[in-house]
Design an enzyme around this catalytic site. Structure first.
Site, PDB file in Angstrom:
ATOM      1  CB  VAL A  52      -0.910  -0.118   1.044  1.00 23.21           C
ATOM      2  CG1 VAL A  52      -1.777   1.310   1.345  1.00 23.21           C
ATOM      3  CG2 VAL A  52      -1.963  -1.066   1.117  1.00 23.21           C
ATOM      4  CE1 TYR A  66      -1.877  -5.634  10.917  1.00 25.34           C
ATOM      5  CE2 TYR A  66      -4.122  -6.427  10.649  1.00 25.34           C
ATOM      6  CZ  TYR A  66      -3.075  -5.648  10.333  1.00 25.34           C
ATOM      7  OH  TYR A  66      -3.357  -4.970   9.295  1.00 25.34           O
TER       8      TYR A  66
HETATM    9  O1  LIG Z   1      -4.884 -19.262   0.401  1.00 19.72           O
HETATM   10  C1  LIG Z   1      -5.810 -18.963   0.932  1.00 19.72           C
HETATM   11  C2  LIG Z   1      -5.536 -17.630   1.918  1.00 19.72           C
HETATM   12  C3  LIG Z   1      -6.501 -17.424   2.394  1.00 19.72           C
HETATM   13  N1  LIG Z   1      -7.868 -17.962   2.402  1.00 19.72           N
HETATM   14  C4  LIG Z   1      -8.924 -17.408   3.204  1.00 19.72           C
HETATM   15  O2  LIG Z   1      -9.372 -16.187   2.881  1.00 19.72           O
HETATM   16  C5  LIG Z   1      -9.989 -15.134   3.619  1.00 19.72           C
HETATM   17  C6  LIG Z   1      -9.160 -13.787   3.458  1.00 19.72           C
HETATM   18  O3  LIG Z   1      -7.940 -14.236   3.915  1.00 19.72           O
HETATM   19  P1  LIG Z   1      -6.661 -13.282   3.856  1.00 19.72           P
HETATM   20  O4  LIG Z   1      -5.475 -13.795   4.434  1.00 19.72           O
HETATM   21  O5  LIG Z   1      -6.399 -12.815   2.758  1.00 19.72           O
HETATM   22  O6  LIG Z   1      -7.176 -11.843   4.729  1.00 19.72           O
HETATM   23  P2  LIG Z   1      -7.959 -11.801   5.995  1.00 19.72           P
HETATM   24  O7  LIG Z   1      -9.157 -11.200   5.826  1.00 19.72           O
HETATM   25  O8  LIG Z   1      -7.853 -13.022   6.956  1.00 19.72           O
HETATM   26  O9  LIG Z   1      -7.106 -10.678   6.760  1.00 19.72           O
HETATM   27  C7  LIG Z   1      -6.849  -9.383   6.253  1.00 19.72           C
HETATM   28  O10 LIG Z   1      -7.742  -8.413   6.871  1.00 19.72           O
HETATM   29  C8  LIG Z   1      -7.625  -7.334   6.739  1.00 19.72           C
HETATM   30  C9  LIG Z   1      -6.408  -6.473   6.434  1.00 19.72           C
HETATM   31  O11 LIG Z   1      -6.132  -5.567   7.592  1.00 19.72           O
HETATM   32  C10 LIG Z   1      -5.199  -7.677   6.535  1.00 19.72           C
HETATM   33  O12 LIG Z   1      -4.532  -7.404   5.040  1.00 19.72           O
HETATM   34  C11 LIG Z   1      -5.370  -9.037   6.615  1.00 19.72           C
HETATM   35  O13 LIG Z   1      -5.365  -9.378   8.067  1.00 19.72           O
HETATM   36  C12 LIG Z   1      -9.723 -16.035   4.882  1.00 19.72           C
HETATM   37  O14 LIG Z   1     -11.068 -16.589   5.376  1.00 19.72           O
HETATM   38  C13 LIG Z   1      -8.820 -17.076   4.732  1.00 19.72           C
HETATM   39  O15 LIG Z   1      -8.924 -18.132   5.760  1.00 19.72           O
HETATM   40  C14 LIG Z   1      -8.100 -19.272   1.422  1.00 19.72           C
HETATM   41  O16 LIG Z   1      -8.999 -19.689   1.669  1.00 19.72           O
HETATM   42  N2  LIG Z   1      -7.142 -19.500   1.068  1.00 19.72           N
END
Ligand SMILES: O=c1ccn([C@@H]2O[C@H](COP(=O)(O)OP(=O)(O)O[C@H]3OC[C@@H](O)[C@H](O)[C@H]3O)[C@@H](O)[C@H]2O)c(=O)[nH]1
Length: 443
Positions: A132, A263
């Site tokens: 960002v 976090y």
């Molecule tokens: O390979 C993957 C990665 C993630 N996921 C799922 O996809 C969703 C999103 O996961 P991410 O890791 O991208 O991000 P999250 O929403 O959990 O956290 C994010 O939230 C907002 C921001 O502040 C941060 O960038 C981050 O903490 C989650 O439910 C996670 O379990 C998958 O199903 N497969």
């Protein structure tokens, strides 16, 4: 939705991967030619093609024995991707035979606005080497401001801002915000903190220390210099929300001792500190609660869902959905977020403001959508589509929020801000960015 422009007239590819000129349409189907706006006495408009020339550009791949490799050839190849801004680019030339890369430095930088001293601000961006941060830096630099980047490069990278090194308006400092830092400045964008769940959980104590000590140090600096202070908080302050969509009045549902606490509790205490300095010391503060964001320069091994899915689909690997994939997220494109951050910094709103997209997907549907877009872009760019990726399921991470979508009424009413990019349009650009990285051998 996006469409390709006629690529006729581009220089011959000489075996290089071709990236077509991209025509980007907004949510109303109108062509996006520029980002930003002229509001709150701060003109943040920048031509999209100029901005894009700073990130959507692969290295030149030098092949032995195919006749490529002359200076002209290299220059033409770079020009193809930067459309008219070639004169302001350095070259990076990849040599597959030795798996080495040679860089040239810039002899000329992209044109930045010439602002009168009264309008030119001294802006500090902590975490400016990150995903960002680097996009925010590009925008502030092109707008003609003096920008200082602080980064410890734990998750950020020097290459994200390397194209500004040496510019008289730019300074890059390797510094960890947990230590005090002294500088004279007018505005502080305080972004520094790992943001991807695997990264911020890698060293939980360091993450909470960064949130607390880093914010304390930067608020102290804002107090001394009377700079306006903006902190990038997160949708994670709402935890696993019981209210949907989430508005800024909702206090959240956070597990204070779970693996995400370093976090989300870190950002919550950072907000508490911010309002402490505001009430006690009159520091002029802004709080952005950022929802899931994606775009070029996101580290491909960052572990977040958008980069994981695109890389898996590009490589023809299985796509890993955690749990049954019924959990939801709303995804916004990086340029919308930067618009929102700049609007908030320059507006009068001191309360927290959600910056995010209303485009809510279940993760399973999102995986399918990414797979379709990757296949389409590959076909359009003449790359072999390969096998259809399977969607497989992995364990659900502890405390993973089950649903998330911002209520952005406050941003709309107080900042006049609304997202313009569709998810499809953003994913398409990000796919092209990673395809270029793969072609140059760096992914
Ligand atoms: O390979 C993957 C990665 C993630 N996921 C799922 O996809 C969703 C999103 O996961 P991410 O890791 O991208 O991000 P999250 O929403 O959990 O956290 C994010 O939230 C907002 C921001 O502040 C941060 O960038 C981050 O903490 C989650 O439910 C996670 O379990 C998958 O199903 N497969």
């Amino acid at each position: 939705m996006t469409a390709r422009l006629n690529t006729a007239g581009l220089p011959p590819s000489n075996g290089q991967p071709t990236t077509p000129a991209i025509m980007t349409l907004d949510r109303d189907g109108k062509l996006i030619k520029e980002v930003g706006f002229d509001r709150f006495g701060f003109d943040s408009r920048v031509e999209l093609s100029l901005l894009r020339s700073l990130y959507l550009r692969p290295h030149y791949v030098k092949r032995d024995g195919d006749g490529s490799g002359s200076d002209n050839d290299e220059t033409e190849h770079h020009a193809k991707f930067v459309q008219g801004f070639a004169a302001y680019q350095s070259k990076s030339i990849y040599h597959p035979a030795t798996h080495s890369i040679s860089y040239t430095t810039l002899s000329r930088f992209p044109p930045v606005k010439l602002l009168p001293p009264s309008a030119r601000k001294r802006i500090l961006v902590t975490g400016g080497g990150g995903f960002v941060g680097s996009h925010l830096v590009d925008r502030l630099m092109l707008l003609g401001h003096e920008v200082t980047v602080l980064d410890n490069f734990f998750t950020g990278s020097k290459t994200n801002v390397a194209h500004w090194v040496g510019h008289p308006n730019f300074e890059l400092c390797r510094h960890d915000v947990v230590e005090p830092f002294m500088i004279e400045c007018d505005q502080i964008y305080h972004l520094a903190c790992p943001a991807s769940p695997p990264h911020y959980q890698f060293n939980a104590v360091k993450t909470i220390k960064t949130s607390f000590m880093g914010t304390l140090n930067m608020l102290g600096l804002a107090k001394r210099t009377k700079a306006r202070f903006l902190i990038t908080s997160t949708s994670e302050v709402y935890g696993d929300p019981e209210v949907h969509p989430q508005n800024e009045e909702y206090w959240g549902n956070v597990n204070p001792i779970g693996p995400r606490a370093c976090y989300d509790e870190g950002k919550r205490v950072a907000e508490t500190l911010t309002y402490g300095f505001h009430r006690q010391d009159g520091v002029d503060v802004r709080v952005a609660r950022i929802f899931n964001t994606f775009g070029p320069r996101m580290n491909p091994y960052d572990g977040r869902v958008v980069s994981n899915f695109i890389i898996q689909a590009l490589k023809g690997e299985d796509m890993t959905v955690y749990g049954d994939g019924a959990q939801t997220r709303s995804f916004q494109y990086i340029h919308d977020l930067v618009d929102g951050l700049i609007a908030l910094m320059n507006a009068d709103e001191t309360r927290p403001v959600n910056i995010g997209s209303p485009d809510e997907f279940t993760i399973l549907d999102f995986a399918r959508a990414v797979r379709d877009i990757v296949e389409r872009v590959k076909r359009e760019d003449g790359v072999e589509v390969g096998r259809k990726c399977e969607i497989i399921h992995g364990p659900m991470p502890t405390d993973d929020p089950q649903k998330r979508r911002p209520d952005t009424t406050r941003a709309r009413e107080k900042l006049g801000w609304e997202p313009r990019w569709t998810v499809a349009m953003g994913v398409e650009e990000m796919v092209r960015y990673y395809m270029a990285k793969m072609a140059e051998g760096s992914l």
